[in-house]
Design a protein around this motif. Sequence first.
Motif, PDB file in Angstrom:
ATOM      1  N   GLY A 181       0.784  -1.068   0.071  1.00 26.80           N
ATOM      2  CA  GLY A 181      -0.073   0.096  -0.038  1.00 26.80           C
ATOM      3  C   GLY A 181       0.787   1.243   0.054  1.00 26.80           C
ATOM      4  O   GLY A 181       2.069   1.166  -0.021  1.00 26.80           O
ATOM      5  N   PRO A 182       0.344   2.408  -0.077  1.00 31.69           N
ATOM      6  CA  PRO A 182       0.803   3.753  -0.243  1.00 31.69           C
ATOM      7  C   PRO A 182       1.730   3.810   0.957  1.00 31.69           C
ATOM      8  O   PRO A 182       1.248   3.623   2.293  1.00 31.69           O
ATOM      9  CB  PRO A 182      -0.215   4.691  -0.160  1.00 31.69           C
ATOM     10  N   GLY A 183       3.124   4.334   1.050  1.00 33.39           N
ATOM     11  CA  GLY A 183       3.924   4.571   2.223  1.00 33.39           C
ATOM     12  C   GLY A 183       4.466   3.438   2.762  1.00 33.39           C
ATOM     13  O   GLY A 183       5.273   3.460   3.549  1.00 33.39           O
ATOM     14  N   ARG A 184       4.260   2.124   2.199  1.00 36.05           N
ATOM     15  CA  ARG A 184       4.604   0.886   2.726  1.00 36.05           C
ATOM     16  C   ARG A 184       5.879   0.558   1.945  1.00 36.05           C
ATOM     17  O   ARG A 184       5.813  -0.342   1.306  1.00 36.05           O
ATOM     18  CB  ARG A 184       3.797  -0.190   2.755  1.00 36.05           C
ATOM     19  N   VAL A 185       6.898   1.374   2.194  1.00 37.84           N
ATOM     20  CA  VAL A 185       8.118   1.321   1.305  1.00 37.84           C
ATOM     21  C   VAL A 185       9.312   0.644   1.947  1.00 37.84           C
ATOM     22  O   VAL A 185       9.582   1.057   3.064  1.00 37.84           O
ATOM     23  CB  VAL A 185       8.410   2.679   0.684  1.00 37.84           C
ATOM     24  N   VAL A 220      11.429   8.790   6.627  1.00 34.08           N
ATOM     25  CA  VAL A 220      11.818   9.703   5.365  1.00 34.08           C
ATOM     26  C   VAL A 220      11.471   8.859   4.080  1.00 34.08           C
ATOM     27  O   VAL A 220      10.969   9.762   3.244  1.00 34.08           O
ATOM     28  CB  VAL A 220      13.369   9.674   5.329  1.00 34.08           C
ATOM     29  N   GLY A 221      11.147   7.743   4.094  1.00 31.10           N
ATOM     30  CA  GLY A 221      10.918   6.949   2.980  1.00 31.10           C
ATOM     31  C   GLY A 221       9.249   7.110   2.897  1.00 31.10           C
ATOM     32  O   GLY A 221       8.738   7.365   1.625  1.00 31.10           O
ATOM     33  N   LYS A 222       8.519   7.166   3.938  1.00 28.50           N
ATOM     34  CA  LYS A 222       7.240   7.554   3.751  1.00 28.50           C
ATOM     35  C   LYS A 222       6.989   8.911   3.240  1.00 28.50           C
ATOM     36  O   LYS A 222       5.885   9.262   2.518  1.00 28.50           O
ATOM     37  CB  LYS A 222       6.631   7.483   5.026  1.00 28.50           C
ATOM     38  N   VAL A 264       8.937  10.700   1.322  1.00 26.85           N
ATOM     39  CA  VAL A 264       9.167  10.737  -0.071  1.00 26.85           C
ATOM     40  C   VAL A 264       8.274   9.912  -0.878  1.00 26.85           C
ATOM     41  O   VAL A 264       7.753  10.356  -1.961  1.00 26.85           O
ATOM     42  CB  VAL A 264      10.874   9.865  -0.333  1.00 26.85           C
ATOM     43  N   ALA A 265       7.801   8.701  -0.455  1.00 27.11           N
ATOM     44  CA  ALA A 265       6.720   8.114  -1.068  1.00 27.11           C
ATOM     45  C   ALA A 265       5.456   8.808  -1.410  1.00 27.11           C
ATOM     46  O   ALA A 265       4.858   8.963  -2.395  1.00 27.11           O
ATOM     47  CB  ALA A 265       6.250   6.723  -0.371  1.00 27.11           C
ATOM     48  N   LYS A 266       5.023   9.778  -0.159  1.00 29.43           N
ATOM     49  CA  LYS A 266       4.118  10.967  -0.566  1.00 29.43           C
ATOM     50  C   LYS A 266       4.244  11.956  -1.539  1.00 29.43           C
ATOM     51  O   LYS A 266       3.337  11.995  -2.007  1.00 29.43           O
ATOM     52  CB  LYS A 266       3.829  11.407   1.130  1.00 29.43           C
ATOM     53  N   LEU A 267       5.440  12.374  -1.412  1.00 28.51           N
ATOM     54  CA  LEU A 267       5.743  13.340  -2.149  1.00 28.51           C
ATOM     55  C   LEU A 267       5.620  12.844  -3.694  1.00 28.51           C
ATOM     56  O   LEU A 267       5.045  13.686  -4.672  1.00 28.51           O
ATOM     57  CB  LEU A 267       7.008  14.045  -1.987  1.00 28.51           C
ATOM     58  N   LEU A 268       6.018  11.655  -4.034  1.00 29.78           N
ATOM     59  CA  LEU A 268       6.184  11.118  -5.201  1.00 29.78           C
ATOM     60  C   LEU A 268       4.741  10.388  -5.790  1.00 29.78           C
ATOM     61  O   LEU A 268       4.557   9.850  -6.991  1.00 29.78           O
ATOM     62  CB  LEU A 268       7.329  10.020  -5.554  1.00 29.78           C
ATOM     63  N   GLY A 269       3.648  10.499  -4.786  1.00 31.00           N
ATOM     64  CA  GLY A 269       2.398   9.768  -5.064  1.00 31.00           C
ATOM     65  C   GLY A 269       2.289   8.423  -5.089  1.00 31.00           C
ATOM     66  O   GLY A 269       1.575   7.659  -5.640  1.00 31.00           O
ATOM     67  N   LYS A 270       3.302   7.631  -4.302  1.00 30.35           N
ATOM     68  CA  LYS A 270       3.238   6.211  -4.256  1.00 30.35           C
ATOM     69  C   LYS A 270       2.903   5.754  -2.784  1.00 30.35           C
ATOM     70  O   LYS A 270       3.036   6.135  -1.760  1.00 30.35           O
ATOM     71  CB  LYS A 270       4.920   5.814  -4.365  1.00 30.35           C
TER      72      LYS A 270
END
Length: 196
Positions: A128-132, A186-188, A190-196
């Motif tokens: 899911g989103p942000g689960r990076v 930090v990854g969350k 970045v993921a939000k900014l990139l829409g992932k």
Amino acid sequence: MFTGIIETLGTITDVRREGTNIHFTVESDFAAELKIDQSVAHDGVCLTVVALEGAAGTHVVTAIDETLQKTNLSSWTPGRRVNLERCLAANGRFDGHIVQGHVDLTATCESVEDQNGSWLYRFRHEAGPGRVTVEKGSICINGTSLTCFNSTDDGFSVAIIPYTYEHTTFQDLRPGDRVNLEFDIVGKYVAKLLGK
């Protein structure tokens, strides 16, 4: 804020339900040093100390429904051991990574492999989103700061050295067990900014 460097193991000695809340009594070797209203991470979940019994070496924390829905705390019973970490002091050494104590979701331990000197754990979680996770990136499992690899959209592996195995609840973890996950902040972002 926490670092994911576990200070000590605690043991759940009592579980009491009150409405939708659960009160946990935790025995530990640093209970006498705690204060009411202090934040302590319990298996990666930031909980507030609401009562102390210094003579018994215990403290009490309360988990509300939102916390119970996002974590594995609803399955805790007396006798369970948990990883404990007090919040980072302003002048403290930052040894792990930035851990907020805000669990994102639970994951399932898929396998544990004894590698004759270390242990390899594989975890699976809902994508899911942000689960990076990224190769050699940070992940927090039950409050422990670790480096992940074999990263996929819904899983990753970690390797546990003997010191970590002996001083955390990883020694108690078996395939099928649920663990608390906090993805790298930090990854969350970045993921939000990139829409992932």
